[in-house]
Structures are given as structure tokens and as C-alpha cells.
Design a protein around this motif. Structure first.
Motif, mmCIF file in Angstrom:
data_model
loop_
_atom_site.group_PDB
_atom_site.id
_atom_site.type_symbol
_atom_site.label_atom_id
_atom_site.label_comp_id
_atom_site.label_asym_id
_atom_site.label_seq_id
_atom_site.Cartn_x
_atom_site.Cartn_y
_atom_site.Cartn_z
ATOM 1 N N SER A 160 -9.699 -1.663 -3.851
ATOM 2 C CA SER A 160 -8.614 -2.313 -3.858
ATOM 3 C C SER A 160 -7.920 -2.749 -2.274
ATOM 4 N N ILE A 161 -8.590 -2.463 -1.361
ATOM 5 C CA ILE A 161 -8.097 -2.605 -0.046
ATOM 6 C C ILE A 161 -8.797 -3.999 0.541
ATOM 7 N N MET A 194 0.841 -1.329 -0.185
ATOM 8 C CA MET A 194 -0.080 0.061 -0.134
ATOM 9 C C MET A 194 0.948 1.197 0.053
ATOM 10 N N ALA A 230 -5.724 -3.259 -9.536
ATOM 11 C CA ALA A 230 -5.292 -2.151 -8.880
ATOM 12 C C ALA A 230 -5.278 -0.941 -10.096
ATOM 13 N N SER A 251 -3.422 -4.619 0.956
ATOM 14 C CA SER A 251 -3.992 -4.378 -0.467
ATOM 15 C C SER A 251 -4.482 -5.487 -0.799
ATOM 16 N N THR A 288 -7.302 -7.709 -7.361
ATOM 17 C CA THR A 288 -7.651 -6.417 -7.869
ATOM 18 C C THR A 288 -6.635 -6.281 -9.040
#
Length: 398
Positions: free
Chosen positions: A302-303, A166, A292, A216, A290
Motif C-alpha cells: 500500500s506504500i 500513513m 488499503a 500511501s 490500493t
């Protein structure tokens, strides 16, 4: 386009090479950012280069830690050793390290994502300093990368699969404070994966939610593989030097098969191949996936809000590795995780779909029948067409 795969140790390197990697990246015992990985002794590194080069695969060595003065003392000697081994490039973030590499060798330099090269002007400046390739930060989209490549004249490498940090281009210091280990010198313990409680005011009596808001999801760019090809990206990179040989074999196989398809077919029929390959990436442990910032800037979706050990249960684990094939009778399996008669095994072919192996008979090397195969043992299993030595074998667990 080059498919670049992680190599955490010699066995993982061999898996990556045999399953279709065009290049691998690895580290010695120092100067890299994965201190917890097995990494390579000098002898193993020499073996690795010989093995990879004999199969037309390149080897890149990471020297991307940010070094202190005391670290620099032994760097010149190590750079000379890498040149002697004929490694194909080194991955560097520190200007001082880059200077030593240039003074002591002619090894090509790839700029690490840790250097946070995210724009054209930065790329041009690094090119003037002698960099051949830039590994762009994961904040950059495919379209932005294509422009940087075209206008800078540099090779461009992008991450396409694996765990995500992240922090901005991976420049994080949480482990420094939580564990006394320098994240930017190989000591990251992934403190960001823990759940934290936000308490903005010590007097605040409102209960605060505990969450892994700094964690992430994992990157998965398979759907966008035709976009990478169309954009002319020079190298796509799989993250994961600390992950298993099963992870290396599965991811490299999927992306290699995808690239071979795109080289021989029109991208317009990619959807069918994607639907065939994508389920394989669900069969390795991973956080939710994800894309991203590959298309648009990553946002809240995306978390990963699960806990540190909250990777999805893939339903598969590595059973072992094929050590030897004896004609069309049986093959010898070096067992890594236990399995029993009646369990389902799948052998990952080097260039095709997995081969199912019914486990109705397990024998030891003396030919005696066993009910269970135990770790670190050699067992005989019935031969199936397509199985080769060094194939990775997985077991269905659910």
C-alpha cells in the motif's frame, strides 16, 4: 447508503450535489483540518446549505481540529451560526469542542476519524457522550465496521476513495517539525509525500536509498462497493476537499452510478458494471490505487514509492464548465484550461456516461470563429444531446 462528497468551495459543492452526492462536507475559515483549502465564508456557507437542501442533499461542517484555549473563544458564536444555518451535522474530534456544540445547539455530532475510534467499546463510550455517527479510522475493515455498527447502534461512516494518510487515524505531526505548521489544527503540508533518506548511523558509509516510504497510495474501494452495501455501512466518504471540480464530478458520478445499479440489480452481476465504471477513476490525477485495509490489514504494497509530484498522468484535465445551453444549437463553456480546434472534449453528464464533443468550431459570444479557447473566457461550442448547465467538461491531453 449515503454517498458523502468533499466540497472545497462553492463551485465544487455544486458539482458534488449535481453529480449525485447525498451529503457534502465542508469547512469554514477556522476549526477544520484543511487550512489550505478555499473553505467557506459565512455567506457562502449559507448559500451552500440552501443550494444543497433544495436538492435533498445534507451539509456537514468540519470542526475537527484540536483547539487550543485561544481558539475556543469564538467557537460558541460560530456554533450558534451553524445552527442558524440549519447544517445537518458537525464533524468533531475534540471533547471540548463537542461540549460547546452540545451546550450551544442541537446539531447532531459525527465523530471525526481523528478521534481514532477503531473498536466497539470506544464506539459505545462515544455514544454515551452523545455522538450520533462515528467516522471510523482507515485501519478498520468493512467486516469490523459492520460489527461495530450492529452492536453499538451508531451510524457508521467509512472512507471509500481518495488520498490516504500513513499516520494512525491521521494523527501526524511531521509538518509541525518540517514547516512549523500544526497538522492537527489545519496546517498539514503533506511532508510525508517527500522522499527521505534513512541514515540510522552517522558513521555508516553504506549509501542509503532515498524513498517516499511514508507516502500511501490512494484509496479506491469501488470493487468492494457491494460489500459496503451488504455490511449496512451508513455512509461512504470520498476524500478530497482540496482537489478539483473534475475530481469531485468524476468520483461522485462513478460511485453514485454504482450505488444506483446495486439498488436495482443483483450484486452477482456487479463485475460488468465495475469494469464499466473503474476506467473513469483512472481519468483523474491519482497515485497508484490500493484497497488499503478494507478487506485485510494494509501492508507494504500500500506504500507509494513515487515522488511528491508522481501522480499518474490521467490523460485528462478540466477544460471548463457548461455555463448555459441554448436550445439545440450550442452551449456556452466557461474555459478553465486552454484547448484548440481539433482537440477532443468530453462532457460529464450528471447521471450517465460522458458525451463526446468534437471541437471543430470554437466561437466567441459574438459568433466569431476562434482557433483557441483561452482560460477565463466564454466560448460557444456545438450542442450535443444530454448536455446541461453546470456539467463539467474535460479535455483529453494524451
Amino acid at each position: 447508503m449515503e454517498l458523502l462528497a468533499p466540497a472545497g468551495n462553492l463551485q465544487k459543492l455544486k458539482s458534488a450535489v449535481l453529480y449525485g452526492a447525498d451529503a457534502v462536507y465542508l469547512a469554514g475559515p477556522r476549526f477544520g483540518l484543511r487550512g489550505a483549502s478555499d473553505n467557506f465564508s459565512d455567506h457562502e456557507l449559507q448559500q451552500s446549505v440552501e443550494f444543497a437542501h433544495s436538492r435533498n442533499c445534507k451539509v456537514y461542517v468540519t470542526l475537527n481540529a484540536f483547539l487550543h484555549e485561544s481558539d475556543m473563544v469564538s467557537l460558541p458564536e460560530y456554533v450558534a451560526f451553524l445552527a442558524e444555518c440549519k447544517v445537518d451535522a458537525v464533524i468533531v474530534a475534540d471533547l471540548g469542542v463537542m461540549s460547546v456544540v452540545q451546550e450551544r445547539s442541537e446539531i447532531p455530532i459525527h465523530l471525526s476519524t481523528q478521534a481514532s475510534c477503531l473498536n466497539l467499546e470506544s464506539a459505545k463510550a462515544w455514544k454515551d457522550l452523545g455522538v450520533k455517527r462515528i467516522i471510523l479510522g482507515r485501519e478498520v475493515s468493512i467486516d469490523q465496521a459492520a460489527r461495530i455498527r450492529k452492536e453499538s447502534g451508531l451510524e457508521v461512516e467509512m472512507f471509500i476513495h481518495g488520498a490516504m494518510c500513513m499516520a494512525f487515524s491521521g494523527n501526524c505531526t511531521i509538518s509541525n517539525y518540517t514547516a512549523g505548521r500544526d497538522s492537527n489544527r489545519g496546517g498539514c503540508i503533506q511532508s510525508c509525500r517527500f522522499s527521505y533518506q534513512i541514515q540510522p548511523d552517522a558513521q555508516d558509509s553504506v549509501p542509503q536509498q532515498i524513498s517516499s516510504f511514508m507516502s500511501s497510495k490512494d484509496l479506491n474501494g469501488l470493487r468492494l462497493l457491494p460489500n459496503f452495501v451488504e455490511a449496512g455501512i451508513d455512509s461512504i466518504k470520498i476524500e478530497g476537499r482540496m482537489k478539483s471540480a473534475l475530481y469531485a464530478a468524476t468520483t461522485v458520478s462513478v460511485y453514485s452510478r454504482g450505488l444506483r445499479f446495486l439498488e436495482s440489480e443483483k450484486p452477482g452481476v456487479w463485475e460488468h458494471t465495475f469494469n464499466e465504471l473503474a476506467p473513469e477513476l483512472e481519468k483523474i490525477p491519482h497515485r497508484d490505487y490500493t484497497e488499503a485495509s478494507l478487506e485485510n490489514a494494509a501492508e507494504e504494497q500500500s506504500i507509494f514509492y513515487g515522488n511528491r509530484d508522481g501522480r499518474s498522468q490521467s490523460g485528462y484535465e478540466m477544460a471548463g464548465r457548461v455555463l448555459e445551453v441554448s436550445g439545440d444549437k450550442h452551449f456556452i463553456l466557461e474555459v478553465q484550461n486552454p484547448f484548440q480546434s481539433g482537440h477532443e472534449l468530453e462532457v460529464l453528464e450528471f447521471s450517465g456516461s460522458p458525451v463526446g464533443v468534437p471541437v471543430n468550431k470554437i466561437k466567441n459570444l459574438s459568433g466569431e470563429e476562434l482557433q483557441q479557447a483561452l482560460p477565463n473566457r466564454l466560448v460557444l461550442l456545438p450542442f450535443q444531446q444530454g448536455i446541461e448547465a453546470m456539467n463539467v467538461v474535460r479535455r483529453k491531453t494524451a
